[in-house]
Design an enzyme around this catalytic site. Sequence first.
Site, short mmCIF file in Angstrom:
data_model
loop_
_atom_site.label_atom_id
_atom_site.label_comp_id
_atom_site.label_asym_id
_atom_site.label_seq_id
_atom_site.Cartn_x
_atom_site.Cartn_y
_atom_site.Cartn_z
N LEU A 10 0.80 -1.16 0.06
CA LEU A 10 0.03 -0.05 0.18
C LEU A 10 0.91 1.19 -0.01
CD1 LEU A 10 -3.02 0.04 -0.23
CD2 LEU A 10 -3.13 0.59 2.22
N CYS A 11 1.94 1.15 0.66
CA CYS A 11 2.78 2.54 0.66
C CYS A 11 3.32 2.84 -0.46
CB CYS A 11 3.80 2.38 1.87
SG CYS A 11 4.96 0.94 1.61
#
Lengths: 533, 428
Positions: free
Chosen positions: B210-211
């Site tokens: 996600l990052c």
Amino acid sequence: MDAKTQKYDRQLRLWGSDGQEALESAHILLVNATAVGCEILKNLVLPGIGQYTVVDQGTVTLSDIGSNFFLDQDSLGKSRAQQTCELLGELNEDVQGHWVAKDIVSLLEENPNYLSDFTLVIATAITLKVAEKIAGLCWQASQDGGNQISFVWVKTVGLIGAVRIAVPEHAVIETHPDNEKLADLRIDSPFPELAAYAKSFDFNTQDSLEFGHIPYVAILLKYMEDWRAEHDSKIPQNYAEKNQLKANIRSGMRTIDDENFDEAFNSALRACNPTVVPSNIKELFQDPKCEALTAKSTHFWIIARAVRDFVEDKEKSSGFLPLSGTIPDMKAQTDSYVTLQSIYKTKAKQDVQEVMNHVKCLLERLGLASDTIAVQEVETFCKFSAFLKVIRYRSIADEYLNPKKKEIASWLEDSYSSPLFPQYVLLRASDAFYDDHGRYPGEGENWEEDVDQLDHNVTTLLQDWGITQENAVPKDLTHEICRYGVGSIHNIASFMGGVVSQEIIKLITHQYIPMNNTFIFDGASSVSNVFDV
Amino acid sequence: MADMQPSLDTEAAESQRWAGIYKLLDRSSLIHPKFEPVPEIKEFVKSAKILVIGAGGLGCEILKNLALTGFKDIHVIDMDTIDVSNLNRQFLFRRADVGSPKAVTAAAFVNKRVQGVTVTPHYCKIQDKDEDFYREFAIIICGLDSIEARRWINATLVGMVDPEDPDTLKPLIDGGTEGFKGQARVILPGMSSCYECSMDMLSKPTGFPLCTIANTPRLPEHCIEWASVLEWPNQHGERKMDTDDPKDIQWLYETALARAKQYNIQGVTYSLTQGVVKNIIPAIAATNAIIAASCCNEAFKIATTSAKYLDNYMMYSGNDSVYTYTFQHQKKDDCPVCGQSTTKLEFRGDKTLEELMDYLKEKPDAQMKKPSFSLGGKPLYMQAPKQLEEALRPNLSKPLAELFSSGDEISVTDSTLPFSLQLQIDFV
């Protein structure tokens, strides 16, 4: 997205619009509308081959509808060519089907050039004599510098299937290597822009986010340069040294969460392989077709020669192949990744330009227009230049007249890596049986009486090849072939239909690598083998 | 005119029609000396009920092959309807069939083409059928593209086995393809390696951290994931994305393209957008034909004993030459479905429950989506109902050592799992 792209979406992801265009301009001839022949065509009509022609003089029998899905009860007694052509045609409105209710031999007598309309000929259920005739004509046409006509001969006998491909030369640019292999990172020999890029990172930064995002390519370049500074400008030479380089990288890690160092560590061994022109590509450069270009040379050979000239111009190429220009994904900030990507891409473009200049020189020397070869073609060629493949098939005539006795002996001895060579021998012996008796082994009711006869044909073949090995072809297997009695079993027809259509797609699109030259499947043991006979 | 046609039912006509197959069934073999060519075998082929799961690329081929092998009582189950992108390989369907149920259309086509066969369609999910339904079949052949469905049928069939009653053992033949590659395998539930035993052969589920998607996109795929995972809920709230709706794909494409421009990333196309959000696997008729034929050839050998069946796995690759690898995949002792011993996992006790959860989502042989955890019947974390989830959420950030002791056995359940996984966790 247009209707055609929608329909073909799942295959365009494999061979792209170029491959699709090649398929759509192809015309395939099927000799004899057998179950396996129709299964092959099914798998070619569905993805949108341009045209197909079915040649078969027979009428539909009960045993035909029992094994061929492209016939039904209404077809009984009608022309097999017509019926199968029509039912296959329903599969795709964009494909044109033709049929001729004649025997191929008489067709060829009427018109010896009959085959020249076709891209590829599939022959099924033909005798050795007819196979030799068609194969010879295809081979001759290809040699005469006309269109290449690939010859594909398919057999199904009970649970056994076999296919033989013959075409004088098949060259592939887009061999579809793994993306990882395609990346040509030049860690051992960075070009100036790349070396400068690596230097732009501050390995002493106090910012842990920044440190954790130094792209692994930059890490490798730095550690490689440090190594060379201490080792007489040499890269790690042996296993111990390579491991030392890996240890150096590991020791530079600040926390175990520095994935970028993990990536560098995992790629270190590969980075220690010196960038060279692979030996099979060097061989290609020495090929007479690369040495002596003519106005009739194919684009493949002209560009190959241009790449060779580029490689020899060490000032421009450092003696390397053109850069592929692709890099893998890696832990990095967006900017540094995009910059790195564009450094490789820019260099790849420069290389393409240099190769293009050589192409233009060659075209002029050959008296050809300078726009004969488009830059896109050169681009693709350069991108895959480390993975090019040229296959020179043996002709069927060669297979029969000049048997590879040494290889045959070792295939028969090594039943671990070539378990199906006895099946090859038996298929050959069955053709000889046909010459002797006018029918195939096991066709009739008294099938077991054929076992000794067939065994005799096997022995003769083995003697011709100088095989002295006892029981090289087990008699139980000879018995099994007679049990099959050239019966057509749909599952085997369908399996072979899939295999052969894959091969034909590879031949027509000039993408991926087709097998060379005989594939055999044994449905009883569910194993397969490829032999270059 | 139908009444003018010769009957195919007479014995003479039958033996002509099935000449190739009957040679195999009427004649003895020295390679397979145990095979006895008795007439009952042909009768069995005619009467055996065969179930085909999936009427897609593999399913169409399987139905055709079974019908032309002489099987007469065939059932097919599929919950999907026909899409235009199926037409390049699912040869029982035509353009006019787009939108119709696959199972129904495929069955009707085969019934019409092959005289004497009855294909019965079931337009539903495999989970809608109970054990009584599956018990009726002699052999089950799967042509699926979903791991979840395969795990379900595999666990169901393994669970049905009663060692006292051989009729409860249903041979499961499974095929799968991707591009020029594929595999076929024979599973004898409880006896040979099952689908769950080989989960670790699957590659890691594709997904991006996600990052990366949020902060450091590098690939066009990252931009597309951003559009579908982060930006879609922002812009559309509760409305779920319909990946079959060209308007939704177009929105995702444009949104991803705008982000890519902002970051100087190249390569976002409509086709790639569709490929990423629908997780499209390239598929062609040729490969489906190979794998389906291989599955049906094994079914034929199991049903007739006329030759040895596959024990138990064949891989096929056509990218570079043609290569097959036939081998015996080993049963796993600690397989959560067919194994005898508990599944063990070594994990650090100072890692949190959330970290364990993330690990199980990424681990190829677990492939969970939203796991829930309990210990001795006491919930540690539950995804639903909402109040329970909220009450237990604090446990996610606790180290495992605070929640249980090393060597304890916890239960993990997940919507993708047809069973509850008993996991013994040893702290390292």
